[in-house]
Write a protein that holds these residues in place. Structure first.
Motif, mmCIF file in Angstrom:
data_model
loop_
_atom_site.group_PDB
_atom_site.id
_atom_site.type_symbol
_atom_site.label_atom_id
_atom_site.label_comp_id
_atom_site.label_asym_id
_atom_site.label_seq_id
_atom_site.Cartn_x
_atom_site.Cartn_y
_atom_site.Cartn_z
ATOM 1 N N MET A 72 0.834 -1.207 0.000
ATOM 2 C CA MET A 72 0.000 0.000 0.000
ATOM 3 C C MET A 72 0.867 1.255 0.000
ATOM 4 O O MET A 72 0.608 2.208 -0.748
ATOM 5 C CB MET A 72 -0.929 0.000 1.224
ATOM 6 C CG MET A 72 -2.055 -1.004 1.164
ATOM 7 S SD MET A 72 -3.147 -0.839 2.600
ATOM 8 C CE MET A 72 -2.771 -2.346 3.480
ATOM 9 N N HIS A 73 1.898 1.264 0.822
ATOM 10 C CA HIS A 73 2.756 2.441 0.918
ATOM 11 C C HIS A 73 3.584 2.640 -0.348
ATOM 12 O O HIS A 73 3.831 3.784 -0.755
ATOM 13 C CB HIS A 73 3.628 2.368 2.174
ATOM 14 C CG HIS A 73 2.832 2.554 3.418
ATOM 15 N ND1 HIS A 73 3.322 2.308 4.671
ATOM 16 C CD2 HIS A 73 1.539 2.964 3.604
ATOM 17 C CE1 HIS A 73 2.387 2.561 5.571
ATOM 18 N NE2 HIS A 73 1.299 2.948 4.943
ATOM 19 N N ALA A 74 3.982 1.547 -1.000
ATOM 20 C CA ALA A 74 4.705 1.669 -2.267
ATOM 21 C C ALA A 74 3.803 2.310 -3.328
ATOM 22 O O ALA A 74 4.254 3.155 -4.117
ATOM 23 C CB ALA A 74 5.202 0.302 -2.736
ATOM 24 N N GLU A 75 2.533 1.937 -3.348
ATOM 25 C CA GLU A 75 1.595 2.538 -4.299
ATOM 26 C C GLU A 75 1.374 4.015 -3.983
ATOM 27 O O GLU A 75 1.333 4.849 -4.896
ATOM 28 C CB GLU A 75 0.260 1.771 -4.286
ATOM 29 C CG GLU A 75 -0.801 2.345 -5.205
ATOM 30 C CD GLU A 75 -0.458 2.316 -6.693
ATOM 31 O OE1 GLU A 75 -1.267 2.842 -7.477
ATOM 32 O OE2 GLU A 75 0.606 1.779 -7.098
ATOM 33 N N LEU A 76 1.262 4.352 -2.703
ATOM 34 C CA LEU A 76 1.135 5.754 -2.304
ATOM 35 C C LEU A 76 2.344 6.549 -2.786
ATOM 36 O O LEU A 76 2.202 7.618 -3.410
ATOM 37 C CB LEU A 76 0.993 5.851 -0.782
ATOM 38 C CG LEU A 76 1.124 7.231 -0.148
ATOM 39 C CD1 LEU A 76 0.095 8.198 -0.704
ATOM 40 C CD2 LEU A 76 0.995 7.115 1.365
ATOM 41 N N GLU A 77 3.522 6.040 -2.533
ATOM 42 C CA GLU A 77 4.742 6.744 -2.958
ATOM 43 C C GLU A 77 4.825 6.850 -4.478
ATOM 44 O O GLU A 77 5.251 7.879 -5.014
ATOM 45 C CB GLU A 77 5.980 6.044 -2.389
ATOM 46 C CG GLU A 77 6.073 6.210 -0.876
ATOM 47 C CD GLU A 77 7.262 5.510 -0.260
ATOM 48 O OE1 GLU A 77 7.997 6.164 0.492
ATOM 49 O OE2 GLU A 77 7.453 4.301 -0.522
ATOM 50 N N ARG A 78 4.388 5.814 -5.189
ATOM 51 C CA ARG A 78 4.398 5.836 -6.656
ATOM 52 C C ARG A 78 3.451 6.915 -7.180
ATOM 53 O O ARG A 78 3.815 7.700 -8.063
ATOM 54 C CB ARG A 78 4.000 4.463 -7.212
ATOM 55 C CG ARG A 78 4.110 4.373 -8.742
ATOM 56 C CD ARG A 78 3.469 3.112 -9.278
ATOM 57 N NE ARG A 78 2.023 3.150 -9.224
ATOM 58 C CZ ARG A 78 1.249 3.835 -10.087
ATOM 59 N NH1 ARG A 78 1.786 4.541 -11.060
ATOM 60 N NH2 ARG A 78 -0.062 3.799 -9.966
ATOM 61 N N LEU A 79 2.238 6.962 -6.633
ATOM 62 C CA LEU A 79 1.260 7.955 -7.088
ATOM 63 C C LEU A 79 1.750 9.378 -6.832
ATOM 64 O O LEU A 79 1.590 10.260 -7.681
ATOM 65 C CB LEU A 79 -0.094 7.726 -6.406
ATOM 66 C CG LEU A 79 -0.841 6.460 -6.820
ATOM 67 C CD1 LEU A 79 -2.054 6.247 -5.915
ATOM 68 C CD2 LEU A 79 -1.244 6.506 -8.286
ATOM 69 N N VAL A 80 2.340 9.595 -5.669
ATOM 70 C CA VAL A 80 2.872 10.925 -5.345
ATOM 71 C C VAL A 80 4.019 11.272 -6.294
ATOM 72 O O VAL A 80 4.105 12.408 -6.782
ATOM 73 C CB VAL A 80 3.299 11.007 -3.859
ATOM 74 C CG1 VAL A 80 4.064 12.289 -3.573
ATOM 75 C CG2 VAL A 80 2.060 10.920 -2.959
ATOM 76 N N ALA A 81 4.885 10.316 -6.589
ATOM 77 C CA ALA A 81 6.004 10.564 -7.506
ATOM 78 C C ALA A 81 5.491 10.897 -8.908
ATOM 79 O O ALA A 81 6.006 11.818 -9.565
ATOM 80 C CB ALA A 81 6.939 9.358 -7.552
ATOM 81 N N VAL A 82 4.479 10.183 -9.383
ATOM 82 C CA VAL A 82 3.893 10.464 -10.697
ATOM 83 C C VAL A 82 3.343 11.893 -10.731
ATOM 84 O O VAL A 82 3.424 12.580 -11.753
ATOM 85 C CB VAL A 82 2.789 9.431 -11.038
ATOM 86 C CG1 VAL A 82 1.945 9.879 -12.220
ATOM 87 C CG2 VAL A 82 3.422 8.072 -11.322
ATOM 88 N N ALA A 83 2.824 12.355 -9.602
ATOM 89 C CA ALA A 83 2.280 13.723 -9.508
ATOM 90 C C ALA A 83 3.382 14.767 -9.300
ATOM 91 O O ALA A 83 3.090 15.955 -9.189
ATOM 92 C CB ALA A 83 1.257 13.794 -8.379
#
Length: 184
Positions: A72-83
């Motif tokens: 879950m946290h990896a996906e959160l970090e990925r989404l923030v990085a994409v943004a």
């Protein structure tokens, strides 16, 4: 006197993503609020460190494991990085309420972990954003400025009214971000 670190500490469930009284047990159940990812990225792009302090007692209760939480946290970090942003640190408490740990909010252990991980002398003057009184109490113990958001359990917390004397209240993380970035 040193200046306050440009740091915003966020609770996770109810601030960044939808909360559930049945716990967020899988990546499929982890559903970010549409504006929260962009709000984190905007803070980061504006030079703010963004950290997360989250109680995750579902681990102690056996509802999910630390590997699932890491997903879950990896996906959160990925989404923030994409943004276009980044999360400086994620601190979580895997313990249950009766485990006697020092990290479970309202105790300040998670915030102390963030302070150490980011190499800060103090969190005095940083911001903590949560949807429950225990989030704000953890921040108070470390000298943080408190923000209650109405998402998650925030409206219920606001209705109780106790312990919010020093808190600013916003509809959601995006509204707080708009306000904070307008202060510069």
């Amino acid at each position: 006197m040193p200046s306050a670190p440009r740091l915003v500490i966020l609770d996770r469930d109810g601030v960044i993503n939808r909360d559930s009284d049945a716990y967020i047990k899988s990546l499929e159940e982890w559903i970010p609020y549409p504006t929260s990812i962009e709000a984190i990225a905007r803070l980061s792009r504006a030079g703010w460190l963004v950290a997360i302090a989250t109680n995750q007692s579902g681990i102690a209760r056996g509802y999910y494991d630390e590997a699932t939480l890491a997903t879950m946290h990896a996906e959160l970090e990925r989404l923030v990085a994409v943004a276009g942003g980044e999360i400086a640190h994620i601190a979580y408490c895997p313990h249950g309420p009766d485990d006697g740990c020092t990290c479970r909010k309202p105790l300040p252990g998670l915030l102390e972990e963030i302070r150490t991980a980011l190499g800060l002398d103090s969190l005095e003057g940083s911001w903590i954003v949560g949807d429950s009184l225990r989030d704000l109490q953890a921040g108070d113990a470390m000298g943080c400025r408190s923000v209650l958001v109405r998402t998650g359990k925030g409206s219920r917390t606001e209705a109780k009214g106790m312990g919010l004397e020093n808190a600013q209240i916003f509809n959601d993380l995006a509204a707080f971000t708009d306000w904070l970035l307008s202060q510069a």
